[in-house]
Write an enzyme that holds these catalytic residues in place. Structure first.
Site, PDB file in Angstrom:
ATOM      1  N   ASP A  68       0.875  -1.160   0.000  1.00 46.44           N
ATOM      2  CA  ASP A  68       0.000   0.000   0.000  1.00 46.44           C
ATOM      3  C   ASP A  68       0.918   1.218   0.000  1.00 46.44           C
ATOM      4  O   ASP A  68       1.899   1.249   0.740  1.00 46.44           O
ATOM      5  CB  ASP A  68      -0.864  -0.024   1.270  1.00 46.44           C
ATOM      6  CG  ASP A  68      -1.988   0.987   1.214  1.00 46.44           C
ATOM      7  OD1 ASP A  68      -2.462   1.295   0.101  1.00 46.44           O
ATOM      8  OD2 ASP A  68      -2.404   1.471   2.284  1.00 46.44           O
ATOM      9  N   GLU A 154      -1.354  -0.787  -5.979  1.00 43.92           N
ATOM     10  CA  GLU A 154      -2.561  -0.122  -6.459  1.00 43.92           C
ATOM     11  C   GLU A 154      -2.193   0.873  -7.543  1.00 43.92           C
ATOM     12  O   GLU A 154      -1.114   1.455  -7.513  1.00 43.92           O
ATOM     13  CB  GLU A 154      -3.217   0.637  -5.308  1.00 43.92           C
ATOM     14  CG  GLU A 154      -4.268  -0.154  -4.605  1.00 43.92           C
ATOM     15  CD  GLU A 154      -4.908   0.673  -3.516  1.00 43.92           C
ATOM     16  OE1 GLU A 154      -6.122   0.730  -3.479  1.00 43.92           O
ATOM     17  OE2 GLU A 154      -4.185   1.247  -2.690  1.00 43.92           O
ATOM     18  N   CYS A 205     -12.762  -6.005   4.683  1.00 45.00           N
ATOM     19  CA  CYS A 205     -12.210  -6.781   5.787  1.00 45.00           C
ATOM     20  C   CYS A 205     -11.538  -8.001   5.163  1.00 45.00           C
ATOM     21  O   CYS A 205     -12.174  -8.758   4.430  1.00 45.00           O
ATOM     22  CB  CYS A 205     -13.307  -7.219   6.752  1.00 45.00           C
ATOM     23  SG  CYS A 205     -12.759  -8.516   7.893  1.00 45.00           S
ATOM     24  N   ASP A 235      -3.383   0.111   6.986  1.00 41.33           N
ATOM     25  CA  ASP A 235      -2.453  -0.167   5.887  1.00 41.33           C
ATOM     26  C   ASP A 235      -2.153  -1.656   5.712  1.00 41.33           C
ATOM     27  O   ASP A 235      -2.010  -2.149   4.600  1.00 41.33           O
ATOM     28  CB  ASP A 235      -1.138   0.597   6.098  1.00 41.33           C
ATOM     29  CG  ASP A 235      -1.341   2.103   6.032  1.00 41.33           C
ATOM     30  OD1 ASP A 235      -2.382   2.530   5.488  1.00 41.33           O
ATOM     31  OD2 ASP A 235      -0.470   2.840   6.529  1.00 41.33           O
TER      32      ASP A 235
HETATM   33 ZN   LIG Z   1     -14.766  -9.060   8.862  1.00 37.02          ZN
END
Ligand SMILES: [Zn+2]
Length: 257
Positions: A68, A154, A205, A235
């Site tokens: 990241d 990214e 998540c 992060d």
């Molecule tokens: Zn979760």
């Protein structure tokens, strides 16, 4: 072909003369072409084009990693803190020096000799920062490609850059780093996978896949998943998602190839 004898240590022989130079990078392979250029500051630069033996490895044999882009803390944040790439301290040091040189320049009378001197000093500083950053990028790109066979990143998000991260992104030169990484990676058999900028790497998540839109707020550095309760560092969770998404894209690509 330029013989190696032209360069000995930090001395270069050009047209019968001997000149000392400072080496920004190690010379690898055989020097094929040598160019000397003079820039706006009146300084000379030696450019070497070298033939290097090409080493190509099969992709996908070694470790994979997701990074990241760090705007707080590390320059590149990984899932495991031990794989983070810290921002080099010279960026900040030289930024302070540039700020000082800027103040000095603004204090000088327009058209004066001292102003011209201060201006030249500032131009030199900017150049030095750019050179060191470029050297750092090349070294880092090689180091990463030696270590990993898949590197997931990214796509740089222009919108995100504009919301206060712009300066940091420019300081670290993320865009330049990515393009150098993509240039270097085939020599090492490393795949650089770019994740689309609409992939919500920070919001997902990593444990249950729940998307938490509140995490859009970049000030939230850590959070608990409302669905499964997992605790996340912003992060680290993003880096994990970036790696997994990268591997998914890569396997899709390989399946259609
Ligand atoms: Zn979760």
């Amino acid at each position: 072909m330029v013989g190696r004898s032209v360069i000995k240590g930090n001395v270069i022989r050009i047209a019968g003369g001997k000149y000392k130079f400072s080496r920004s990078r190690d010379i690898e392979g055989t020097v094929r072409l040598l160019t000397v250029k003079r820039d706006a500051c009146g300084d000379f630069f030696v450019y070497l084009i070298c033939d290097t033996p090409e080493v190509r490895r099969e992709t996908g044999m070694g470790e994979s990693i997701g990074f990241d882009f760090g705007f707080k803390g590390a320059m590149l944040a990984a899932e495991d803190p031990k794989n983070d790439i810290p921002g080099p301290s010279f960026f900040r040091r030289q930024k302070n020096a540039i700020a000082r040189a800027n103040r000095k320049l603004s204090g000088k009378r327009t058209g004066s000799h001292n102003r011209e001197k201060a201006r030249l000093e500032l131009v030199r500083l900017h150049r030095r920062v750019a050179n060191r950053r470029r050297a750092f990028h090349w070294e880092l790109a090689r180091e990463l490609c030696k270590k990993y066979s898949v590197i997931c990143l990214e796509d740089l998000n222009l919108k995100r850059m504009q919301t206060g991260h712009g300066k940091k992104a420019a300081d670290y030169g993320f865009a330049e780093l990515v393009s150098i990484l993509e240039y270097v990676s085939p020599q090492f058999g490393t795949a650089v996978v770019r994740i689309g900028k609409f992939f919500p790497s920070s919001q997902l998540c990593n444990v249950c896949g729940f998307r938490n839109k509140e995490i859009k707020d970049v000030r939230i550095r850590a959070w608990d998943c409302p669905k499964c309760g997992a605790h996340h560092d912003r992060d680290r969770n993003a880096a994990k998602n970036i790696r997994e998404e990268g591997l998914r894209i890569l396997s899709e690509k390989q399946a259609t190839a």
